[in-house]
Design an enzyme around this catalytic site. Structure first.
Site, PDB file in Angstrom:
ATOM      1  N   GLY A  56      13.199 -17.031  15.807  1.00  0.00           N
ATOM      2  CA  GLY A  56      13.128 -16.265  14.562  1.00  0.00           C
ATOM      3  C   GLY A  56      11.760 -15.632  14.431  1.00  0.00           C
ATOM      4  O   GLY A  56      10.823 -16.024  15.118  1.00  0.00           O
ATOM      5  N   CYS A  83      12.326 -21.548  20.823  1.00  0.00           N
ATOM      6  CA  CYS A  83      11.182 -20.883  20.208  1.00  0.00           C
ATOM      7  C   CYS A  83      10.943 -21.394  18.782  1.00  0.00           C
ATOM      8  O   CYS A  83      10.473 -22.507  18.590  1.00  0.00           O
ATOM      9  CB  CYS A  83      11.395 -19.373  20.268  1.00  0.00           C
ATOM     10  SG  CYS A  83       9.897 -18.465  20.003  1.00  0.00           S
ATOM     11  N   TYR A  84      11.312 -20.630  17.776  1.00  0.00           N
ATOM     12  CA  TYR A  84      11.158 -21.098  16.391  1.00  0.00           C
ATOM     13  C   TYR A  84      11.883 -22.431  16.213  1.00  0.00           C
ATOM     14  O   TYR A  84      11.426 -23.322  15.502  1.00  0.00           O
ATOM     15  CB  TYR A  84      11.736 -20.045  15.451  1.00  0.00           C
ATOM     16  CG  TYR A  84      11.491 -20.311  13.976  1.00  0.00           C
ATOM     17  CD1 TYR A  84      10.276 -20.001  13.402  1.00  0.00           C
ATOM     18  CD2 TYR A  84      12.496 -20.868  13.171  1.00  0.00           C
ATOM     19  CE1 TYR A  84      10.055 -20.243  12.055  1.00  0.00           C
ATOM     20  CE2 TYR A  84      12.283 -21.101  11.828  1.00  0.00           C
ATOM     21  CZ  TYR A  84      11.057 -20.776  11.268  1.00  0.00           C
ATOM     22  OH  TYR A  84      10.839 -21.021   9.931  1.00  0.00           O
ATOM     23  N   HIS A 169      12.853 -17.814  25.890  1.00  0.00           N
ATOM     24  CA  HIS A 169      14.245 -17.423  25.591  1.00  0.00           C
ATOM     25  C   HIS A 169      15.135 -17.509  26.836  1.00  0.00           C
ATOM     26  O   HIS A 169      15.059 -16.628  27.701  1.00  0.00           O
ATOM     27  CB  HIS A 169      14.279 -15.999  25.038  1.00  0.00           C
ATOM     28  CG  HIS A 169      13.710 -15.914  23.669  1.00  0.00           C
ATOM     29  ND1 HIS A 169      14.445 -16.148  22.536  1.00  0.00           N
ATOM     30  CD2 HIS A 169      12.443 -15.673  23.258  1.00  0.00           C
ATOM     31  CE1 HIS A 169      13.680 -16.027  21.479  1.00  0.00           C
ATOM     32  NE2 HIS A 169      12.458 -15.748  21.873  1.00  0.00           N
ATOM     33  N   GLU A 171      18.252 -17.015  26.915  1.00  0.00           N
ATOM     34  CA  GLU A 171      19.405 -16.121  26.784  1.00  0.00           C
ATOM     35  C   GLU A 171      19.144 -14.717  27.325  1.00  0.00           C
ATOM     36  O   GLU A 171      20.073 -13.973  27.585  1.00  0.00           O
ATOM     37  CB  GLU A 171      19.862 -16.065  25.317  1.00  0.00           C
ATOM     38  CG  GLU A 171      18.894 -15.422  24.326  1.00  0.00           C
ATOM     39  CD  GLU A 171      17.795 -16.369  23.825  1.00  0.00           C
ATOM     40  OE1 GLU A 171      17.521 -17.379  24.487  1.00  0.00           O
ATOM     41  OE2 GLU A 171      17.199 -16.062  22.777  1.00  0.00           O
ATOM     42  N   ASP A 226      39.377  -2.002  18.500  1.00  0.00           N
ATOM     43  CA  ASP A 226      39.436  -3.200  17.665  1.00  0.00           C
ATOM     44  C   ASP A 226      40.790  -3.370  16.980  1.00  0.00           C
ATOM     45  O   ASP A 226      41.426  -4.419  17.086  1.00  0.00           O
ATOM     46  CB  ASP A 226      38.329  -3.187  16.604  1.00  0.00           C
ATOM     47  CG  ASP A 226      36.978  -2.836  17.192  1.00  0.00           C
ATOM     48  OD1 ASP A 226      36.864  -2.893  18.427  1.00  0.00           O
ATOM     49  OD2 ASP A 226      36.065  -2.501  16.429  1.00  0.00           O
ATOM     50  N   LYS A 366      32.340  -6.514  21.056  1.00  0.00           N
ATOM     51  CA  LYS A 366      33.182  -5.423  21.545  1.00  0.00           C
ATOM     52  C   LYS A 366      33.613  -5.621  23.008  1.00  0.00           C
ATOM     53  O   LYS A 366      34.772  -5.446  23.346  1.00  0.00           O
ATOM     54  CB  LYS A 366      32.379  -4.134  21.424  1.00  0.00           C
ATOM     55  CG  LYS A 366      33.185  -2.908  21.575  1.00  0.00           C
ATOM     56  CD  LYS A 366      33.663  -2.507  20.226  1.00  0.00           C
ATOM     57  CE  LYS A 366      34.182  -1.168  20.065  1.00  0.00           C
ATOM     58  NZ  LYS A 366      34.505  -0.922  18.651  1.00  0.00           N
TER      59      LYS A 366
END
Ligand code: XMP
Length: 510
Positions: A56, A83-84, A169, A171, A226, A366
């Site tokens: 964050g 992290c945060y 991170h 990710e 969608d 998506k």
């Protein structure tokens, strides 16, 4: 929806939170992202097998900084703080956090400094991606430091309590072994790694069957990915008890209505096609303001939809193809601070018609929806479709929407689409389209002077539409599009290319 093993990701506002969810799904684990302040009881209801605290932008010592409910650490499931998230462990469990001398942003090298349950040996010496202003200065009691980068503590864990924290991170793709680290955490949680598009379809259709019972449902089809995928999923569950309403607003692209309708019928959807183009164009006459156009289109759409839906008996649900980014665009970590354009043309319907919402795609992105669509047998022309706004070409004609303006834009837009696709550039693009500007400029053609309108080309790269970069299309492609538009579309004598990213621009011009 559903009874699957779930990882809960608590969002502390990092720009990468959604990526964590994505990576975890790629590994075959279902995850749900919730705001950090979601009540404990709601989290417990999901019976998570593991918990991730995202990064964050705040400092843990800041007044009003997002906090951690310590009871979350006592759920008896492994927790990974990123992290945060790691700094929250330190703050809450008796360690200390200190501001870094300078904001660390970018690549660093990871050095293992102790035995670790979380970090596989191969991460030693690997690249990691950091983005933070604070770091853990003293880890909490019971935590051992397992990796560093220079002097900075990069990973700490209390294996006994199954609490793991990393300063970088995992990710983002810049972290060399990020995927392995996440996988290691998920293994510690005991996940079966059995989430797939196939299992998603099975679970979701079973849930829809149960939820809907013997009621009827309606769905507003737009031609986009969608709503098409949502309707096909519902069709798989309850067949013809779903009626899909597909409205020709007169604001669609060239050939779109007929082409898409044929596909829907082919897939076996129960579709009611309604041509209301006159109604929309009459209502838009003389209107120039973008928000006014959107509101009018939304209102007319609801009128058409209500009239058609009233003809069907026993309708209790409205199917919508809401996706995860649509959900979080309206939820903010710090409360309802984001305002977006009056999106989506069926917004007011559920309350007005007393319908319950059926949103089978609301946890997905998506590209995941595209995969589900393929799995359901929808053709590439639908699953590979670029996003198209509910108000259609009306928000791509700057100024009044007239039949003449629509015709000019349709012709130019068809050329943009044809050329982008034949050059293969569409594979990297989120959207590519033409916009008709309400100004005229002077040109020369043959021996004559021209005074005609301008087309702007918009092409962007994006992963979710929330931010976007203007696409660096090859000059030869732009040249071809420009010369074709000017020579083939009577009424256009100039083409410009939009080089604005989002933010500060938006993708659509209105
Ligand atoms: P903007 O222009 O806000 O668009 O950057 C972000 C994405 O949303 C699409 N968009 C819409 N989609 N109804 C929709 O269903 C709308 O009213 C609408 N307005 C914009 C846009 O095409 C882009 O992909």
């Amino acid at each position: 929806m559903g009874e699957h093993e779930t990882l809960v990701i608590l969002d502390y506002g990092s720009q990468y939170t959604q990526l964590i969810g994505r990576r975890v799904r790629e590994l075959g684990v279902f995850s749900v992202i919730l705001p950090f302040n979601k009540p404990l009881a709601d989290i417990k209801k999901l019976k998570p097998k593991g918990l991730v605290l995202s990064g964050g932008p705040n400092s843990v010592y800041e007044k009003g900084a997002p906090s951690l409910d310590k009871k979350l650490l006592e759920l008896g499931v492994p927790v990974l703080g990123i992290c945060y998230g790691l700094q929250l462990f330190a703050l809450n469990l008796g360690g200390q956090v200190a501001p870094s001398k300078q904001r660390e942003y970018g690549l660093a090298k990871l050095k293992l400094s102790g035995k670790s349950t979380l970090l596989p040996a191969k991460v030693d010496g690997s690249r990691i991606w950091m983005s933070h202003g604070d770091h853990v200065a003293i880890p909490p009691t019971g935590f051992s430091v397992t990796a560093k980068s220079g002097d900075i503590i990069c990973a700490a864990e209390n294996a006994k309590r199954q609490l793991f924290g990393i300063q970088f991170h995992p990710e983002v793709s810049h972290t060399e072994h990020g995927r392995d680290i996440l996988e290691s955490f998920l293994k510690t949680c005991g996940f079966r790694f059995d989430w797939s598009s196939k299992s998603f379809i099975e679970e979701t259709t079973a849930n829809i069957k149960q939820l809907v019972g013997d009621a009827n449902v309606v769905c507003a089809l737009s031609g986009g990915v969608d709503s098409s995928v949502a309707a096909t999923l519902v069709n798989q569950a309850i067949g013809d008890r779903q009626t899909c309403i597909f409205v020709e607003t007169g604001l669609l692209r060239r050939g779109e209505f007929e082409e898409v309708l044929a596909i829907y019928k082919n897939v076996g959807l129960n579709v009611k096609a309604v041509d209301a183009s006159k109604q929309f164009l009459t209502a838009l006459k003389g209107v120039e303001d973008p928000e006014a156009k959107r509101k009018i289109i939304g209102r007319e759409f609801i009128k058409v939809f209500e009239t058609e839906a009233a003809k069907i008996k026993g309708v209790k649900f409205l199917v919508q193809g809401t996706l995860y980014p649509d959900v979080i665009e309206s939820v903010s970590v710090h409360g309802p601070s984001v305002t977006i354009k009056s999106h989506h043309n069926v917004g007011g319907l559920p309350e007005k018609m007393h319908l319950k919402l059926l949103e089978p795609l609301r946890d997905l992105f998506k590209d995941e929806v595209r995969i589900i669509g393929k799995e359901l047998g929808l053709p590439d022309v639908i699953t590979g479709r670029q996003p198209f706004p509910g108000p259609g070409l009306a928000v791509r004609i700057i100024g009044e929407v007239t039949p003449q303006a629509l015709e000019l834009l349709r012709q130019a837009d068809a050329i943009v689409r044809e050329e982008v696709i034949s050059g293969g550039a569409h594979k990297h693009l989120w959207q590519y389209f033409a916009v008709l500007l309400p100004i005229k400029s002077v040109g020369v053609m043959g021996d004559g002077r021209t005074y005609e309108q301008v087309i702007a080309i918009r092409a962007v790269e994006s992963s979710d539409g929330m931010t976007a970069d203007w696409a660096k299309l090859p000059h030869e492609l732009l040249e071809k599009i420009s010369s074709r538009i000017v020579s083939e579309v009577r009424g256009i004598n100039r083409v410009v290319y939009d080089i604005t990213s989002k933010p500060p621009g938006t993708i659509e011009w209105e």
